[in-house]
Design an enzyme around this catalytic site. Sequence first.
Site, PDB file in Angstrom:
ATOM      1  N   LYS A 162     -42.486  87.574 -14.666  1.00  0.00           N
ATOM      2  CA  LYS A 162     -41.849  86.632 -13.734  1.00  0.00           C
ATOM      3  C   LYS A 162     -41.753  85.230 -14.360  1.00  0.00           C
ATOM      4  CE  LYS A 162     -40.315  84.724 -10.096  1.00  0.00           C
ATOM      5  NZ  LYS A 162     -38.959  84.901  -9.621  1.00  0.00           N
ATOM      6  N   CYS A 208     -39.272  77.014  -7.825  1.00  0.00           N
ATOM      7  CA  CYS A 208     -39.742  77.987  -8.827  1.00  0.00           C
ATOM      8  C   CYS A 208     -39.659  77.513 -10.278  1.00  0.00           C
ATOM      9  CB  CYS A 208     -38.977  79.296  -8.664  1.00  0.00           C
ATOM     10  SG  CYS A 208     -39.396  80.124  -7.121  1.00  0.00           S
ATOM     11  N   GLU A 226     -41.323  88.995  -7.460  1.00  0.00           N
ATOM     12  CA  GLU A 226     -40.039  89.002  -6.749  1.00  0.00           C
ATOM     13  C   GLU A 226     -39.007  88.186  -7.536  1.00  0.00           C
ATOM     14  OE1 GLU A 226     -38.932  90.735  -4.095  1.00  0.00           O
ATOM     15  OE2 GLU A 226     -37.093  89.795  -4.789  1.00  0.00           O
TER      16      GLU A 226
HETATM   17  P1  NAD Z   1     -43.077  79.071   1.076  1.00  0.00           P
HETATM   18  O1  NAD Z   1     -43.852  77.832   0.902  1.00  0.00           O
HETATM   19  O2  NAD Z   1     -41.682  79.013   1.614  1.00  0.00           O
HETATM   20  O3  NAD Z   1     -43.881  80.092   1.984  1.00  0.00           O
HETATM   21  C1  NAD Z   1     -45.232  80.329   1.881  1.00  0.00           C
HETATM   22  C2  NAD Z   1     -45.757  80.686   3.266  1.00  0.00           C
HETATM   23  O4  NAD Z   1     -47.111  81.119   3.157  1.00  0.00           O
HETATM   24  C3  NAD Z   1     -45.739  79.514   4.238  1.00  0.00           C
HETATM   25  O5  NAD Z   1     -45.053  79.874   5.423  1.00  0.00           O
HETATM   26  C4  NAD Z   1     -47.233  79.256   4.536  1.00  0.00           C
HETATM   27  O6  NAD Z   1     -47.472  78.805   5.851  1.00  0.00           O
HETATM   28  C5  NAD Z   1     -47.805  80.640   4.294  1.00  0.00           C
HETATM   29  N1  NAD Z   1     -49.232  80.654   3.991  1.00  0.00           N
HETATM   30  C6  NAD Z   1     -49.907  79.893   3.093  1.00  0.00           C
HETATM   31  N2  NAD Z   1     -51.203  80.234   3.096  1.00  0.00           N
HETATM   32  C7  NAD Z   1     -51.347  81.237   3.975  1.00  0.00           C
HETATM   33  C8  NAD Z   1     -52.454  82.015   4.401  1.00  0.00           C
HETATM   34  N3  NAD Z   1     -53.672  81.832   3.876  1.00  0.00           N
HETATM   35  N4  NAD Z   1     -52.264  82.952   5.352  1.00  0.00           N
HETATM   36  C9  NAD Z   1     -51.047  83.128   5.877  1.00  0.00           C
HETATM   37  N5  NAD Z   1     -49.957  82.439   5.519  1.00  0.00           N
HETATM   38  C10 NAD Z   1     -50.113  81.500   4.572  1.00  0.00           C
HETATM   39  O7  NAD Z   1     -43.062  79.763  -0.361  1.00  0.00           O
HETATM   40  P2  NAD Z   1     -41.948  80.771  -0.943  1.00  0.00           P
HETATM   41  O8  NAD Z   1     -40.830  79.994  -1.511  1.00  0.00           O
HETATM   42  O9  NAD Z   1     -41.696  81.836   0.058  1.00  0.00           O
HETATM   43  O10 NAD Z   1     -42.765  81.373  -2.179  1.00  0.00           O
HETATM   44  C11 NAD Z   1     -43.812  82.310  -1.985  1.00  0.00           C
HETATM   45  C12 NAD Z   1     -44.188  82.876  -3.344  1.00  0.00           C
HETATM   46  O11 NAD Z   1     -43.082  83.608  -3.882  1.00  0.00           O
HETATM   47  C13 NAD Z   1     -44.526  81.814  -4.389  1.00  0.00           C
HETATM   48  O12 NAD Z   1     -45.530  82.326  -5.221  1.00  0.00           O
HETATM   49  C14 NAD Z   1     -43.235  81.659  -5.175  1.00  0.00           C
HETATM   50  O13 NAD Z   1     -43.445  81.201  -6.477  1.00  0.00           O
HETATM   51  C15 NAD Z   1     -42.731  83.086  -5.172  1.00  0.00           C
HETATM   52  N6  NAD Z   1     -41.281  83.214  -5.318  1.00  0.00           N
HETATM   53  C16 NAD Z   1     -40.440  82.354  -4.676  1.00  0.00           C
HETATM   54  C17 NAD Z   1     -39.055  82.522  -4.800  1.00  0.00           C
HETATM   55  C18 NAD Z   1     -38.117  81.579  -4.095  1.00  0.00           C
HETATM   56  O14 NAD Z   1     -36.925  81.610  -4.417  1.00  0.00           O
HETATM   57  N7  NAD Z   1     -38.561  80.752  -3.155  1.00  0.00           N
HETATM   58  C19 NAD Z   1     -38.542  83.570  -5.559  1.00  0.00           C
HETATM   59  C20 NAD Z   1     -39.432  84.454  -6.183  1.00  0.00           C
HETATM   60  C21 NAD Z   1     -40.803  84.261  -6.052  1.00  0.00           C
END
Ligand code: NAD
Length: 434
Positions: free
Chosen positions: A207, A263, A149
Amino acid sequence: MRICVIGTGYVGLVVGVCLSESGNDVICADKDEEKISRLSSCKPTTYEPGLTHYLERNLRERRLCFSTDIRSAVKGRELVFVAVGTPPGPGGQVDMSSVWDATKTIGETIGQYTVVVLKSTVPVGTAKRVREIISSLTDKEFSVVSNPEFLKEGAAIADFMKPDRVIVGLEPEDTRAREIMRELYEPFLRTGKPFLEMSQTSAEVCKYACNSMLATRISFMNQLANFCNAAGADVNEVRKGMGVDPRIGPQFLFPGVGFGGSCFPKDLSALIAAGSELGVEMDLLDAVREVNNRQKRLIVGRVKKHFGENLSGKKGAVWGLSFKPRTDDMREAPSILIIEGLLAAGAELAVFDPVAMEAARGILGDRVGYAERDYEALRGANFLVVVTEWNEFRRPDFRRMKESMQEPVIFDGRNIYSRAYMERLGFVYYGIGC
Ligand code: NAD
């Protein structure tokens, strides 16, 4: 399509909401009960422009729902997105425990052909490992797709609805998953932006490569800004001269207080760690990280240079706490290190951020004062540090600012003001390389 999104954080929530907006039937599952209960009653858990509107509409139209029951959520879904967190683990390695948990649940639960879509940013080899785990737990048919993403917090809805590109890493012979992914993203690619198919390994690297390249540009500009400072040049003028070159382009040429967020630092460290595992020198990226660590300490050094090492008796105001504007995300925000440094030197601080105050309180506690408004933070201040370039800080009432402050000293960590103008108004102005 019937879709489940596991992980309802900054990414998963936006993915779920936007996929439901294009007519899909989406269930978002998360183990965090409080989050799910808030979202089920239409209360957003993160600040993201445009999110509430889509959340309300799709909940109302019953295309979107939320659950903590991850097994039931996965059952009967054609696509299951994995969007759980992949935070940094020890030694820069990625903590993959949430991805493995989700994978195991998928393997134990699916009852029909399912496309498992890896949305989380994951190290090379993850898709292969996910396939092995699921195969060991089920005899049902499934595909694994790497679909990193690229949304930006603060513009996440617009980025997902109109992506620059969609990257899909698949096994070359997997035509079934390819067709499903094409159909899923077709409504989002109507302006002709590319749907790029590649190997899963390339998709996984892509990514990390993008985030590391952007981090490199930032560190380059930060180092250049410090050079401009010493050489008597203005980095803003230099930046403009660079940005018009089509080989360079104008984006990500803004020096500042260093990059943060969930990130860039994490993905940079993950690529460095992966390189060292494979025996590849990643010394360029090592330097990018080191320059960034130094840059995050720059402002505190400048404040001390101006007022002396001991800041007790000095009142400081901090404008902007989130790692960037239009988000409440405080993960790895440079503001934290700057505030810690100023507090350690004895300063008394009043802070303000348009949306990240609650998140900041969880980190900084009662060690700083929380102002209700930007001007309130300035009352009696000896200096202001601008850390995050929120739009509302760009054109404030400078006269009112000056009247509120005890001393009109500004450390502009984002170069949002002009030195000449500020000095004309009687401010002492410190920019980054200008
Ligand atoms: P986040 O910490 O905001 O959200 C992760 C969610 O996953 C949390 O709500 C947590 O409770 C849940 N979770 C964890 N383990 C779980 C499980 N076993 N079952 C169900 N739910 C579970 O993280 P984010 O910022 O949304 O990032 C998610 C992924 O996307 C990461 O790998 C990140 O690197 C990637 N990413 C993030 C962004 C960004 O801008 N934040 C952009 C691109 C990609």
